[in-house]
Design a protein around this motif. Structure first.
Motif: not given
Lengths: 364, 364, 364, 364
Positions: B114-125
């Protein structure tokens, strides 16, 4: 956890091919879900041996749900599914278990269970255990359908003959539901069945590839690591005896594409985000993207053939020859497809339960 | 269970690409296992960006084991592995997260979190999380080696160029251990690397197929249903970003064989049961048969390319164009192979622990 | 699963008392939950050694959340909590580990881990590991509070002195939140602390009983078998070192009542179903009934005392005497109460997540 | 995981009191364990309603093992245990489910399952489901006995009358095995039974406390956190309907001792490490220390009484009166003890399997 699969919605499998009963326990189902005996029977029919291309074994497969259902609806407590093993020819297994069948689990069963496993008809390893999985899957498929999610599998390839691909998903899945030999192109259906009969005639067997589509699954389901949608589906599918490969979207063929060819461009369609192509099979980063989930399952040729084969005698540790008798399927790909649908539905229902909670299923 | 994998031996993964640290917790390890920092570092080196064919990002990847190791040996309590995120260019992600990259998890992350993930560098992905998996895998690989079990993966295919297959397993695995670009035929290694550079030069990317062999695994490991050796390995392998297919033994090609061709005849060799061929990849009925485990993993071309791509702007829900900048791998297949080895080792170590118990590893 | 607890929301614990770091990984948290560093610090303060009645060891306990939080909110991915071990006096453990302390885990650690566990300061068994549990619990407590669920624990009994019971739950829980020595009757607080000091003065230690109330939990949470609300809470609570008993509602005293005395009559209050008494502690058939959950936890006297004790020398297998030095708590009951709150919150948050799904927490 | 308990050795429970069948699936059992039908029947007898002090309901409880057993021995695959529900008086439940019985799960079942649970005879919540648990426990008890581990439970207290404590564990456990009303002091047995009859005569019920000893368990079993021996046992025991407290060793009474009184001094006995006292009930730091495991379980008085009680009518949300008819136990403490033994055995067998592996049980 050995014979249990799932996190929030679980299925536990038990039984041996020639034991008294086989069955499954389905747990984590929301209360109030209608259980449609006719639909379960329909699914069992699709798994049943069929025509000249299947084993002569008659499997009555009457499914009893002895718990977890009250007045036609789920209670929310575990559903125990039982199927009695009616017709059993168990005379000659004592001898046979020391002559492991190539391609079968006879030898590995002996190694794992130290000679104590029930050898009759493959025991716990028998494809017969997919019968309770099919019944459990029918409950899951009903749940999904209620939420607008459809699952369908066709025989994409069998005996080197290819079916056409999915075109209109909804219509094609509808076709498959009513088909006993699940092929989209009727002409190919006949060709495949002839090829199976021909192999059977020479005492041999054939394999194939099943292709599955899941329509209507919401975006956002699955985990980035470990419990990816792909990982969970593949985990489940490898339970089906003879499955040796699973690929999503364009799968192995993606390895030969360039990024510019393989990437699925995002587009807006009717105000919603879609992808133009679907090389990723509806899953990015382990999570559904709202496009149809697409995957293919490789089924090896049935290992039970009637030609003479080399094996070893485990008592003497010497070479031996094996010539099988009895009733065996010359192909199982057409029977396996309903099992693929079932495991797909159970796996996705589990993921949806984790995301939305148990009560979500009861909502209108 | 979301970011935890395994039953008796488990790994829990955490972190984001541009967060403070990434890491893993490895639990269920027997006490008294030597932990070899040099071997861990060696494995990290094999995952590190390499030469002209990798991202320019410098990853120091210094691995710290902050618990579970005492005086150079495992204590039997959880090992926490930490890696600091040193070099981060995080300036421009606020904008970018509304323009999801095709083939990437940007869009599905947004849907799930819902838009809360850390987007920097793919984050947790981010593929960066395979770094702690590699460190955890190094511990598992050491454990297996102590029991005579060897794991090796080569790049069977990349940019449409094929490597030779395994011939002498033990010798080939030895070669791969010392190779940064893991190909068995040196000539093909050069060809593949040139092809990757060529693709990179045009702003594009390539994929490939990894082939893995496991030597020395005892017969009898795995379960008939759900926790089959194939199912567990595939479950783990799909965690690796870009993996879209897994097949065992002859895999999808088995679908076109007849049973008489596909069955692996049993033979006696030096007093032991072997199979003449290995179409089943060392696994029957979900259980190891003592032959080498063999499988192939399809890796799609890296989705991060520098060519212009169609996407949507999630703020306006309109079509948009995307042109990536920064540093991205034109191929990851050569870096992924050590991650395949690691996940394979973790999965098999778990299955062996279930069968033989935790203390088995400590025995001579 | 060894050092991991929970089903839908899990916590994984790692670290040793004198290792580099201790910590926990919290997984399954919904995205978008605000993480309040000040509240975490407040909870850590409540666990910290306090005044003359605690160990002299200074624990700075600075909590770092190195993953799973972005811009002050949870991302939905695992939160790794790290606490560095600052002050360590580790000189003399090599000798001491062969003289196991009565009432401690020294001997059982040796048996389980075959002598490889880190003996310094109790290693992985140290009460110090409740620090990361407290930090993880703070996140769960915040989540519950947002949903109107309050958790509070007081020292019902310590050194044979009894506190008053809960009267006005909401007000009493408010009091406890701001109290470092969590007693409802201020006079009893002084008495208890004097008694602890007195015991400490003679080199001895005291135990106590903690009583916990959970207010605002909805009815319908928990399972009839195995994952009963009581069973899960007790499972978690026994992790706290020195806990030797857990009872719900009227607990052991129920054994002496008759059914007519013990049954909680149902009544209508303000249009809602309540029970007149609460002998069952808010739980019937393993499932919450909407009344406050009430339970009591027995904490044995700290085993580390300064009086001479009999033990054995594990090297010579002969009797030996032990006289402890160093810094040890003469009571831990006042420090344990925040850990009880934390484990209670983690357990209930897990059960609620299973029932309502992950996304429920993000709803207003 | 809802109705499944255990990690390496699991039990899954299903069924409703007046459904077609109740049962359990036992998985993770080693192959080759003899299954003794007479011993299972003996255990079922100990759970059966007994004399004037039990319900008049006749439970035939014929146990069928329909899978996982072949030629009298376990196969290593799941054992499905089935018990048919013979005698059912189900006429009047439709009405009754809207008048929840105080102290019962009627109301919480309604809340959790939204009115869809089977209300007849308590449905899935019925104490009747302890019958398949008892059968499953019999298998586990046999396994333990083969390894020299004995489990026994006596009625330490009932209707305010106390039995003597364990003196000679081995002899006392032997006595209990052959006793239908498991009291160590025969005089107290008569007193307790008279007191139960007296309570029954006035339409009321009584509770009690069960005390359990486990002899011969090796040191080193259990985990320091979460899966402590205490935590797992308590988790299991709270499944037994009416259990409201569990304490280990000296339990709640430890809270009033000083460390110098509560610590169990280590001593050498016949060359082995023992403890002089056993206040810790055989467990330190969550791990067995080789002394007998000792715990006490509080059982509340049976909630089904024949006196008039206040309740609410869930249809009208108004106060109502309830006067039960039918057959109900005035005490269940004497029937519950074999269930305590069973859950204890299942829990410890699971922990031992994790530690030593599945194959350990098959060793001589």
């Amino acid at each position: 956890m050995k014979n249990t699969f799932g996190n929030a919605l679980t299925v536990t499998l038990f039984g041996e091919s020639h034991g008294e009963m086989i069955g499954a326990v389905l747990d984590g189902i929301a209360p109030g879900i209608p259980v449609d005996a006719a639909y379960i029977a329909h699914q069992m029919d699709q798994r049943r041996p069929y025509g000249a291309i299947s084993t002569g074994r008659k499997e009555s497969d009457t499914v009893k749900l002895v718990s977890g259902v009250y007045q036609g609806k789920t209670t929310g407590t575990p559903i125990c599914i039982l199927i009695e093993n009616a017709e059993q020819h168990s005379s000659d297994y004592a001898e046979q278990q020391f002559l492991p069948r190539p391609g079968h689990a006879d030898y590995t069963a002996m190694q794992k269970f130290h000679g104590f496993s029930d050898p009759r008809g493959g025991g716990h390893f028998s494809g017969r255990l997919t019968a309770p999985l099919t019944a459990a899957g029918a409950v899951a498929l009903s749940m999904l359908k209620k939420k607008g999610i459809l699952v369908g599998t066709h025989i994409a390839r069998c005996a080197k003959i290819s079916d056409r691909s999915f075109e209109d998903y909804e219509k094609d899945i509808g076709l498959l539901e009513e088909s006993l030999f699940a092929v989209l192109d009727p002409k190919k259906s006949e060709e495949m069945q002839s090829a199976i009969e021909e192999a059977a005639g020479s005492g041999d067997s054939v394999g194939g590839v099943l292709e599955t589509a899941v329509l209507g699954i919401p975006a956002g389901i699955g985990e980035p690591w470990f419990d990816t949608a792909e990982g969970l589906l593949a985990h489940a599918l490898y339970s089906i005896p003879s499955v040796k490969g699973v690929e999503f979207g364009t799968g192995f063929a993606l390895a030969d594409l360039r990024g510019s060819e393989a990437n699925d461009a995002f587009v807006i369609e009717n105000g919603a985000v879609k992808t133009r192509s679907n090389h990723n099979g509806g899953i990015n980063g382990g999570i559904t993207n709202g496009m149809p989930i697409l995957f293919r399952t490789a089924v090896k040729p049935t290992p039970s053939i009637f030609l003479k084969q080399d094996t070893v005698d485990l008592r003497t540790m010497e070479q031996a020859e094996l010539k099988l008798k009895g009733r065996h399927d010359p192909a199982i790909v057409h029977r396996a497809r309903v099992v693929v649908d079932s495991l797909t539905a159970l796996t996705l229902a589990d993921l949806l339960t984790e995301h939305y909670g148990t009560d979500w299923w009861a909502e209108a």
